[in-house]
Design a protein around this motif. Structure first.
Motif, mmCIF file in Angstrom:
data_model
loop_
_atom_site.group_PDB
_atom_site.id
_atom_site.type_symbol
_atom_site.label_atom_id
_atom_site.label_comp_id
_atom_site.label_asym_id
_atom_site.label_seq_id
_atom_site.Cartn_x
_atom_site.Cartn_y
_atom_site.Cartn_z
ATOM 1 N N VAL A 72 0.856 -1.182 0.000
ATOM 2 C CA VAL A 72 0.000 0.000 0.000
ATOM 3 C C VAL A 72 0.899 1.241 0.000
ATOM 4 N N HIS A 73 0.685 2.140 -0.941
ATOM 5 C CA HIS A 73 1.526 3.327 -1.066
ATOM 6 C C HIS A 73 1.376 4.224 0.159
ATOM 7 N N GLU A 74 2.458 4.898 0.513
ATOM 8 C CA GLU A 74 2.454 5.778 1.681
ATOM 9 C C GLU A 74 1.433 6.909 1.560
ATOM 10 N N ASP A 75 1.150 7.377 0.348
ATOM 11 C CA ASP A 75 0.164 8.453 0.198
ATOM 12 C C ASP A 75 -1.236 7.981 0.586
ATOM 13 N N ILE A 76 -1.508 6.678 0.450
ATOM 14 C CA ILE A 76 -2.785 6.133 0.918
ATOM 15 C C ILE A 76 -2.812 6.142 2.438
ATOM 16 N N LYS A 77 -1.714 5.738 3.047
ATOM 17 C CA LYS A 77 -1.649 5.710 4.508
ATOM 18 C C LYS A 77 -1.759 7.117 5.096
ATOM 19 N N LYS A 78 -1.186 8.078 4.391
ATOM 20 C CA LYS A 78 -1.208 9.458 4.882
ATOM 21 C C LYS A 78 -2.464 10.217 4.463
ATOM 22 N N GLY A 79 -3.303 9.622 3.630
ATOM 23 C CA GLY A 79 -4.543 10.269 3.222
ATOM 24 C C GLY A 79 -4.345 11.453 2.303
ATOM 25 N N PRO A 81 -4.131 13.626 -1.320
ATOM 26 C CA PRO A 81 -4.974 13.594 -2.524
ATOM 27 C C PRO A 81 -4.520 12.573 -3.561
ATOM 28 N N ALA A 82 -3.212 12.345 -3.656
ATOM 29 C CA ALA A 82 -2.694 11.390 -4.637
ATOM 30 C C ALA A 82 -3.142 9.960 -4.351
ATOM 31 N N ARG A 83 -3.735 9.728 -3.175
ATOM 32 C CA ARG A 83 -4.134 8.363 -2.847
ATOM 33 C C ARG A 83 -5.153 7.816 -3.828
ATOM 34 N N GLU A 84 -5.981 8.697 -4.408
ATOM 35 C CA GLU A 84 -7.032 8.215 -5.303
ATOM 36 C C GLU A 84 -6.436 7.486 -6.504
ATOM 37 N N GLN A 85 -5.344 8.015 -7.052
ATOM 38 C CA GLN A 85 -4.697 7.346 -8.182
ATOM 39 C C GLN A 85 -4.075 6.030 -7.748
ATOM 40 N N TYR A 86 -3.445 6.028 -6.571
ATOM 41 C CA TYR A 86 -2.823 4.793 -6.097
ATOM 42 C C TYR A 86 -3.876 3.737 -5.746
ATOM 43 N N ILE A 87 -5.017 4.168 -5.257
ATOM 44 C CA ILE A 87 -6.109 3.222 -4.991
ATOM 45 C C ILE A 87 -6.635 2.646 -6.307
ATOM 46 N N ASP A 211 -5.973 7.735 15.274
ATOM 47 C CA ASP A 211 -7.336 7.839 14.746
ATOM 48 C C ASP A 211 -7.326 8.187 13.254
ATOM 49 N N THR A 212 -6.430 9.077 12.868
ATOM 50 C CA THR A 212 -6.352 9.472 11.457
ATOM 51 C C THR A 212 -5.848 8.312 10.599
ATOM 52 N N LEU A 213 -4.823 7.625 11.074
ATOM 53 C CA LEU A 213 -4.307 6.479 10.321
ATOM 54 C C LEU A 213 -5.384 5.406 10.182
ATOM 55 N N ARG A 214 -6.140 5.192 11.261
ATOM 56 C CA ARG A 214 -7.217 4.191 11.212
ATOM 57 C C ARG A 214 -8.291 4.609 10.203
ATOM 58 N N GLN A 215 -8.635 5.875 10.188
ATOM 59 C CA GLN A 215 -9.608 6.363 9.200
ATOM 60 C C GLN A 215 -9.103 6.138 7.780
ATOM 61 N N ASN A 216 -7.807 6.365 7.567
ATOM 62 C CA ASN A 216 -7.233 6.166 6.234
ATOM 63 C C ASN A 216 -7.243 4.692 5.839
ATOM 64 N N LEU A 217 -7.002 3.817 6.804
ATOM 65 C CA LEU A 217 -7.074 2.383 6.537
ATOM 66 C C LEU A 217 -8.500 1.978 6.180
ATOM 67 N N HIS A 218 -9.462 2.441 6.951
ATOM 68 C CA HIS A 218 -10.856 2.081 6.693
ATOM 69 C C HIS A 218 -11.315 2.640 5.345
ATOM 70 N N TYR A 219 -10.868 3.848 4.997
ATOM 71 C CA TYR A 219 -11.201 4.406 3.688
ATOM 72 C C TYR A 219 -10.639 3.517 2.583
ATOM 73 N N PHE A 220 -9.403 3.085 2.746
ATOM 74 C CA PHE A 220 -8.761 2.221 1.748
ATOM 75 C C PHE A 220 -9.562 0.943 1.532
ATOM 76 N N ILE A 221 -9.919 0.269 2.613
ATOM 77 C CA ILE A 221 -10.627 -1.004 2.457
ATOM 78 C C ILE A 221 -12.029 -0.786 1.907
ATOM 79 N N GLN A 222 -12.634 0.329 2.231
ATOM 80 C CA GLN A 222 -13.970 0.626 1.684
ATOM 81 C C GLN A 222 -13.921 0.878 0.181
ATOM 82 N N GLN A 223 -12.774 1.345 -0.319
ATOM 83 C CA GLN A 223 -12.620 1.587 -1.753
ATOM 84 C C GLN A 223 -12.230 0.322 -2.518
ATOM 85 N N VAL A 224 -11.289 -0.441 -1.985
ATOM 86 C CA VAL A 224 -10.790 -1.604 -2.741
ATOM 87 C C VAL A 224 -11.575 -2.872 -2.429
#
Length: 422
Positions: A72-79, A81-87, A211-224
């Motif tokens: 998982v790319h670091e930009d996804i973990k950090k939330g 904007p570039a995370r959308e492309q990596y997702i 809490d922020t990292l957890r939100q980013n993880l949950h966002y990732f799994i909700q997308q993929v």
């Protein structure tokens, strides 16, 4: 369970023939040559499959069963904007893996560092060598070598004082060796972190708490997760290793509560767990057999190894597979019961891919260069012990089978009873 071993590709000193001869039918591997965040092309996936299966027509077959890992790319973990492309890239990789018939994908969400150790060749009483983590040694790196701002607050005063005294007594070569060990890159990667730029990587997480990292993880799994469900892929997150914060970085996959929350974030069987007894077992408050009982239906991949906590509970080393603090009998029994439950009810994978996680460097491997924890003979020993344990448990749970009946009646006591009845 399906016996597997991790293979790091053509440069791995442990050959596919060694994995086959160890009794494995599955291979766990990844395309380490592709940069994190880039799409895994079908052609590259198929090329790796062809390598794994090249000798299947002549020898007992091997198949690529599990991806470990699709990073998982670091930009996804950090939330960012570039995370959308990596997702989107991640979704494409999942589709490509599914098109090639690979249905189990392991990943982790640890920031910056993957697993961390301070000693890669800790000598065991029998002369073999194991991986070890020592809290004070890590403090030496953090406080005295990296000199991370605010690091002092993360250590007990006596640990910080002892770490500074230890640093003063170390040679330059010893300091460099500790640095290289802590900054070791991902398993299978040829690239380690550089000390000069490492603090900058940590600074990027300055405003990211648990809490922020957890939100980013949950966002990732909700997308993929929906894409994985659509193409029939089982995603399985690997727990944090060690399962507590390091270097001021949050970690959010360390406890049963963390896993339960993640499973609820996208409540579908495709969102699952890599059940690693070594990572989870470092924490005394993790009930390993209970996790299988309560979350077993979401386990898609199993790592079995044992860790041993030391006098300072943050210190641990990797014990023999049937020793240490992990009650391996209770764990394997619950996994067997989970497989039997799946077979009866017709859901999930009826057999779980399992690998003996890590292994001591021993015998001839003491003189070879191998990936830390991934020498051939130590893993062979672990796999043999685990398969024997599993067989014994299965026989004990099936007392009416002919083999079990013969074993229980062909004893002196049974013969004496038979004579009395006659």
């Amino acid at each position: 369970m399906i016996p597997t071993m991790r293979w790091f590709g053509p440069s791995d000193p442990v050959s596919l023939f060694a994995i086959r001869q160890a009794g494995c039918t599955g291979v766990v591997t990844a395309l380490h040559q592709i940069s994190v965040g880039e799409v895994w092309p079908v052609a590259d996936i198929q090329a790796r499959q062809q390598l794994v299966e090249a000798d299947n027509s002549e020898y007992s077959p091997l198949h690529w069963l599990v991806v470990e890992s699709l990073p998982v790319h670091e930009d996804i973990k950090k939330g960012r904007p570039a995370r959308e492309q990596y997702i989107d890239n991640y979704k494409t990789s999942l589709r490509n893996l599914a098109a090639c018939g690979i249905r189990t994908v392991c990943y982790n969400f640890m920031p910056v560092l993957d697993w961390s150790r301070t000693n890669l060749s800790y000598e065991m009483p029998d002369g073999s060598r194991a991986l070890r983590f020592v809290w004070q040694d890590f403090a030496v790196f953090d406080l005295c070598i990296l000199r991370r701002p605010s690091a002092e607050a993360d250590y007990e005063p006596e640990v910080a004082a002892a770490a500074r005294a230890q640093f003063d007594a170390m040679s330059e070569a010893e300091r460099q060796h500790l640095t290289n060990t802590v900054l070791l890159g991902l398993p299978g990667s040829e690239e380690d972190f550089e000390l000069a730029g490492f603090q900058g990587l940590l600074d990027e997480y300055a405003q990211i708490d648990a809490d922020t990292l957890r939100q980013n993880l949950h966002y990732f799994i909700q997308q993929v997760g929906p894409v994985a469900a659509e193409v029939g892929v089982n995603l399985c997150i690997h727990p944090d290793d060690p399962p507590y914060p390091l270097l001021g970085l949050p970690r959010v996959v360390s406890t049963e509560a963390d896993l339960t929350a993640l499973m609820a974030a996208y409540d579908h069987p495709s969102n699952g767990i890599t059940y690693c007894t070594g990572s989870l077992g470092v924490r005394q408050d993790n009930d390993l057999p209970g996790i299988v009982r309560r979350l077993g239906h979401r386990i898609h991949f199993v790592h079995l190894r044992a860790t041993k906590r030391e006098e300072n509970p943050r210190n641990f080393h990797e014990a023999d597979h049937l020793a240490g603090d992990v009650d391996m009998y209770a764990v394997v029994r619950e996994l067997v019961l989970q497989e039997q439950r799946r077979q009866r009810k017709g859901f999930g994978q009826p057999q779980l891919p399992m690998r003996p996680d890590h292994g001591h460097q021993m015998l001839d491997d003491l003189h070879k260069k191998t990936y830390p924890g991934y020498s051939a003979i130590g893993r062979l020993r672990g796999l043999a012990e685990l398969r024997g344990l599993e067989l014994g448990i299965r026989r004990s749970l099936e007392p009416d089978t002919p083999a079990a009946t013969a074993a229980t009646t062909d004893t002196p006591a049974a013969h004496a009873a038979a004579r009395l009845l006659a």
